[in-house]
Scaffold this active site. Sequence first.
Site, PDB file in Angstrom:
ATOM      1  N   ARG A 177       0.820  -1.214   0.000  1.00 21.60           N
ATOM      2  CA  ARG A 177       0.000   0.000   0.000  1.00 21.60           C
ATOM      3  C   ARG A 177       0.852   1.262   0.000  1.00 21.60           C
ATOM      4  NH1 ARG A 177      -2.691  -0.839   4.423  1.00 21.60           N
ATOM      5  NH2 ARG A 177      -2.073   0.943   5.698  1.00 21.60           N
TER       6      ARG A 177
ATOM      7  N   TYR B  67     -17.945  16.913 -12.987  1.00 23.30           N
ATOM      8  CA  TYR B  67     -18.318  15.507 -12.931  1.00 23.30           C
ATOM      9  C   TYR B  67     -19.326  15.311 -11.808  1.00 23.30           C
ATOM     10  CZ  TYR B  67     -17.675  10.427 -12.391  1.00 23.30           C
ATOM     11  OH  TYR B  67     -17.866   9.065 -12.293  1.00 23.30           O
TER      12      TYR B  67
ATOM     13  N   ASP C 126      -8.528  19.928 -12.130  1.00 22.51           N
ATOM     14  CA  ASP C 126      -8.697  18.612 -12.752  1.00 22.51           C
ATOM     15  C   ASP C 126      -8.513  18.809 -14.248  1.00 22.51           C
ATOM     16  OD1 ASP C 126      -9.642  16.277 -13.984  1.00 22.51           O
ATOM     17  OD2 ASP C 126     -11.139  15.914 -12.428  1.00 22.51           O
TER      18      ASP C 126
ATOM     19  N   LYS D 149      -8.580   7.890 -18.404  1.00 22.99           N
ATOM     20  CA  LYS D 149      -8.973   8.476 -19.674  1.00 22.99           C
ATOM     21  C   LYS D 149      -7.771   8.572 -20.630  1.00 22.99           C
ATOM     22  CE  LYS D 149     -12.989   9.050 -17.621  1.00 22.99           C
ATOM     23  NZ  LYS D 149     -12.716   8.806 -16.194  1.00 22.99           N
TER      24      LYS D 149
END
Length: 536
Positions: free
Chosen positions: A201, A254, A327, A352
């Site tokens: 992690r 979004y 963003d 994306k």
Amino acid sequence: MALSTIVSSRVSFHCGGSHTSSSSSTNNNNTANNILRPTKLSSFGMSSLILRFPPNFVRQLSNKARRNCSNIGVAQIVAASWSDKQGQSSFSAAESKALNASASAAAGITAPQTGEDAGCENGTVNGINGSVQKIDDNVYRPAFLKDDGSIAIHAGERLGRGIVTDAITTPVVNTSAYFFKKTADLLDFKEKRAISFEYGRYGNPTTVVAEEKISALEGAESTLLLASGMCASIVMMLALVPEGGHIITTTDCYRKTRIFIETVLPKMGITATVIDPADYAGLEAALINHKVSLFFTESPTNPFLRCVDIELVSKLCHAHGAVVCIDGTFATPLNQKALALGSDIVLHSATKYIGGHNDVLAGCVSGSMEIVSQIRNLHHVLGGALNPNAAYLIIRGMKTLKLRVQQQNSTAQRMAEVLEAHPKVKHVYYPGLKSHPEHHIAKKQMIGYGGVVSFEVNGDLETTIKFVDSLKIPYIAPSFGGVESIVDQPAIMSYWDLNQSERAKYGIMDNLVRFSFGVEDFEDLKADVLQALEAI
């Protein structure tokens, strides 16, 4: 300039002799020889040292990766003398100073350093395959890589990486944890005399390569990759906005981001001001009336591709002590450099364009070491770690990033112009069009306008469904930015749980279409869109 950046050439790690605990005063000399055996390389210069570590450190981090992890103690390097007899070192004073600086850098220690002491001349420092260009005080990129396309291919790899291999491609390190050969090694790590990822992690060498590529493209000191774009957004907000804090965001964004801001953050006493992307007076008023911790918006936005003046909002927010996060998913790191324009953080859904093949979920945040470290600390607590196989797909995808984005920029621009001139199209939303409300801003801060075009057809919901269903090339799906074209009706794909009037509050009309153009031939896509329009 911070010491953590003065040695830009990659520090390579190789297996050394068996480990001898440094806690024994009688074995100090053996420890120095076996754990850290510096080797001069004549082609490097004063910072060109190889530190040889014992076998359990075969999975090593790059110098930058160790700095990235330094906030949890993973990245500390042994701060020990090369000999128990001072003055017997085989290195010059300058080389010793550079070596000490390297150790300090890995340990997260910073101090001002300039001129010859920094190993920097005319904005460059010596590197393994040539010089490394200084972008700002803490960011470097190889001087022989002038173009973003080359950087996307070679950054994090061509100058060496933290995985010992002669393979061209970066291997996938599939492991959930990193072992220690004996307890003495573990104690050295815990007491910050040695380095390790320790647990999956907290980091992975495959993931580090992808992070360094993104940092090089964005001109960032540090990048953190997470399991998804939404994960990146949430961890970023939770890390930077305190309990009772205030956030400013924009109307077009979004939807899941809006839901989190409107429904989850209030449970922590965090309030929000929502403004139009072009409402700079409203932004300034909110900054004056609230103690704002964060301004967070997309640019371009989803789905109307609105653009904020990043330079202007950064100046306004910084004057009031607020952090700015942009963003840039719709823009890509190739079309827009948010950090260079003044933003503190740039965030991407790497699912994306960065991944680019509709086959991986990932998100990333890039910025200064200080800010990204805050986000990284919380990320290590919350989880959301990126699978190393996903990191490999990001690395693979980025090697064609420029080729893909250039094609998508070109196709989208030409198709936006075709659509705007078509009698069956009511309105087109694309920053590359002069009719776009922020075209002047986009033209100033972007070099390309992305592969997504939103438009409204002349007709109702059923007419729009008929148009979408008549298309033969694109898939009806969420997401965008991949090599395959994708189309959707936001009213159905993202807002179908709301009634028509509720959708209209967000500007989502029944005839709205969002079209993500892939890398198919322009003429094929044009013919497909035109035949689908003729069908309605």
